[in-house]
Design a protein around this motif. Structure first.
Motif, PDB file in Angstrom:
ATOM      1  N   HIS A   1      47.284  19.917  39.725  1.00 24.51           N
ATOM      2  CA  HIS A   1      46.381  19.833  38.588  1.00 24.51           C
ATOM      3  C   HIS A   1      47.208  19.734  37.307  1.00 24.51           C
ATOM      4  O   HIS A   1      48.444  19.735  37.348  1.00 24.51           O
TER       5      HIS A   1
ATOM      6  N   GLN B   1      35.398  24.821  49.752  1.00 27.55           N
ATOM      7  CA  GLN B   1      36.038  24.211  48.586  1.00 27.55           C
ATOM      8  C   GLN B   1      35.349  24.641  47.295  1.00 27.55           C
ATOM      9  O   GLN B   1      36.008  24.916  46.290  1.00 27.55           O
ATOM     10  N   ARG B   2      34.032  24.728  47.316  1.00 22.01           N
ATOM     11  CA  ARG B   2      33.317  25.160  46.103  1.00 22.01           C
ATOM     12  C   ARG B   2      33.660  26.600  45.748  1.00 22.01           C
ATOM     13  O   ARG B   2      33.862  26.926  44.574  1.00 22.01           O
TER      14      ARG B   2
ATOM     15  N   TYR C   1      37.079  24.828  31.932  1.00 25.59           N
ATOM     16  CA  TYR C   1      37.031  25.532  33.218  1.00 25.59           C
ATOM     17  C   TYR C   1      35.686  26.238  33.408  1.00 25.59           C
ATOM     18  O   TYR C   1      35.133  26.265  34.511  1.00 25.59           O
TER      19      TYR C   1
ATOM     20  N   ARG D   1      29.909  24.147  39.757  1.00 23.94           N
ATOM     21  CA  ARG D   1      30.073  24.536  41.160  1.00 23.94           C
ATOM     22  C   ARG D   1      29.014  25.557  41.583  1.00 23.94           C
ATOM     23  O   ARG D   1      28.551  25.544  42.728  1.00 23.94           O
TER      24      ARG D   1
ATOM     25  N   GLU E   1      37.139  26.689  44.228  1.00 20.50           N
ATOM     26  CA  GLU E   1      37.160  26.188  42.852  1.00 20.50           C
ATOM     27  C   GLU E   1      36.484  27.163  41.892  1.00 20.50           C
ATOM     28  O   GLU E   1      36.951  27.339  40.763  1.00 20.50           O
TER      29      GLU E   1
ATOM     30  N   TYR F   1      38.866  28.426  38.964  1.00 19.22           N
ATOM     31  CA  TYR F   1      38.457  28.057  37.609  1.00 19.22           C
ATOM     32  C   TYR F   1      38.008  29.287  36.814  1.00 19.22           C
ATOM     33  O   TYR F   1      38.169  29.344  35.596  1.00 19.22           O
TER      34      TYR F   1
END
Length: 440
Positions: A87, A201-202, A280, A287, A205, A209
């Motif tokens: 990132h 994955q969610r 973020y 999400r 994140e 974040y």
């Protein structure tokens, strides 16, 4: 008739733009599994070192070593999967342990269990987020699930929800545990491996974040007291200016300049961090919307927890950022007022100086006229003396005239001639000065 694209002028970024949407695909994760995710702040040199360290991992595992770095890279070696994502300001690693014979369904086995000893400890960068995820099948009831997993979280208060319209249950404490890692548990009821991968994955994140958005909070808290002091000082100074009090403009302007320098220093250190916090936070909210959570009785959902804890922290950072901008504008306006006062004071001093110079010029002019009068007398005296020698010489040579009368008549003639000549010279220089002034 088909069109041949190679005959057209293609944009050089066309392929890159197409591939961007596929650069970080969702993973397919079977259940059960153990997952560990680590995010590290890293500069360019550290990211290069991390890639070389990833090449070492391939050598230790006996896999083909990659030669080029990618924004998203996956390694599959037996029951171990390693995913590295780059990132803008951090690098993330996801380690998936697919060994179904991990023993008891708890966190004694993690995604790091299959890594070579000592490899993870040598990874460069500052760890921001590190947490384990236990992926297990769901039992018959939520109460039974809770009794099973509560010991996994060392007795900490849990946040839980049922995302994807009840297809799974997610539990977490959002705290660090005795091993220094955070923990999540995903209990799967009837989701496919692809759905499990997307849910995982969610959650990853959301947590990363969330942590990245909170990096600005300590900075905001440290800046806030200084801003309050400067705000009070500026308010008092502005009030003094509004009351037309006698102040030391030079000292006040120096204070404002120092204050402006401090504010710019704060802005230089915080602008990027505060902007990143807003970005973020927006990703976290996005999400959370994608989770489509249902409430588990007696527990906060992840959205409720984030809204209650994360949003106020982000608002604090935004508030400090707005205060910085507002204070900067107010200091600029106060500085403009002070500079205006200083300029007016300087203009007043210049006017007094010009008035004083004008008076001195008048005195000098009067003195000049006086000196000119003395000069006329002095020059005439010496000129009459010289002419007297001429009169004596003519008289002694036998020319008959009244010497006293001639000398007496000569004196006013000489005085007038000298005075007239000096006036002509004086007017000539004045005319010359006026001409040069008009040309310039």
């Amino acid at each position: 008739m088909s069109c041949q694209l190679d005959q057209l002028d293609l944009h050089p970024l066309r392929d890159e733009i197409y591939e961007e949407l596929h650069s970080r695909p969702f993973q397919v994760i079977p259940c059960p599994a153990r997952i560990t995710h680590i995010a590290l702040l890293a500069n360019a040199e550290q990211k290069q070192s991390q890639f070389r360290h990833l090449q070492v991992l391939h050598q230790l595992l006996g896999c083909a070593v990659p030669e080029h770095e990618h924004s998203c890279y996956e390694l599959v070696c037996g029951d171990l999967r390693v995913r590295r994502e780059m990132h803008m300001e951090f690098t993330s690693y996801t380690f998936i342990n697919l060994n179904r014979e991990t023993g008891a369904p708890d966190f004694t086995q993690t995604g790091l269990s299959l890594l070579p000893t000592g490899w993870i400890e040598a990874l460069e960068g500052q760890v921001v987020g590190a947490f384990h995820i236990a992926l297990e099948p769901m039992t018959d009831s939520a109460e039974q699930d809770l009794q099973l997993i509560r010991p996994w979280f060392e007795g900490m208060r849990l946040v839980g929800s049922s995302p994807q319209q009840g297809s799974a249950r997610v539990w977490s404490s959002f705290r660090l545990h005795s091993d220094g890692f955070g923990r999540f548990t995903i209990l799967n009821r009837d989701m496919s491996d692809s759905q499990v991968g997307r849910l995982t994955q969610r959650l990853i994140e959301i947590e990363i974040y969330r942590l990245m958005s909170l990096l600005a909070l300590p900075m905001a808290r440290s800046i806030s007291p200084s801003l309050a002091d400067m705000d009070q000082t500026l308010a008092e100074l502005t009030q003094r200016l509004a009351d037309n009090e006698q102040v030391d403009e030079k000292q006040i302007l120096a204070e404002l300049t120092h204050m402006a320098a401090r504010i710019e220093a704060y802005r230089a250190h915080s602008t990027f961090r505060f902007s990143a916090t807003r970005a973020y936070h927006q990703l976290v909210l996005t999400r959370l919307d994608e989770l489509r959570e249902d409430e588990l009785s007696g527990h906060l959902t992840i959205r409720e927890f984030m809204t209650r804890r994360l949003t106020p922290a982000v608002k604090t950072c935004e508030s400090v950022g707005y205060r910085l901008e507002d204070l900067s504008r107010r200091v600029d306006r106060a500085s403009d007022m002070m500079r205006t006062r200083v300029e007016l004071s300087i203009q007043h001093q210049n006017q007094e100086l010009l008035s004083s110079m004008d008076k001195r010029s008048q005195v000098q002019l009067m003195m000049q006229h006086t000196v000119e009068g003395f000069s006329v007398v002095a020059i005439s005296y010496y000129l009459v003396g010289l002419l007297k020698y001429l009169v004596d010489a003519l008289y002694n040579s036998g020319v008959e005239f009244d010497k006293s009368l001639v000398i007496g008549v000569m004196i006013p003639v000489v005085l007038f001639t000298v005075w007239f000549s000096i006036r002509r010279i004086h007017h000539h220089f004045i005319h010359l000065a006026d001409k040069q002034g008009n040309e310039s």
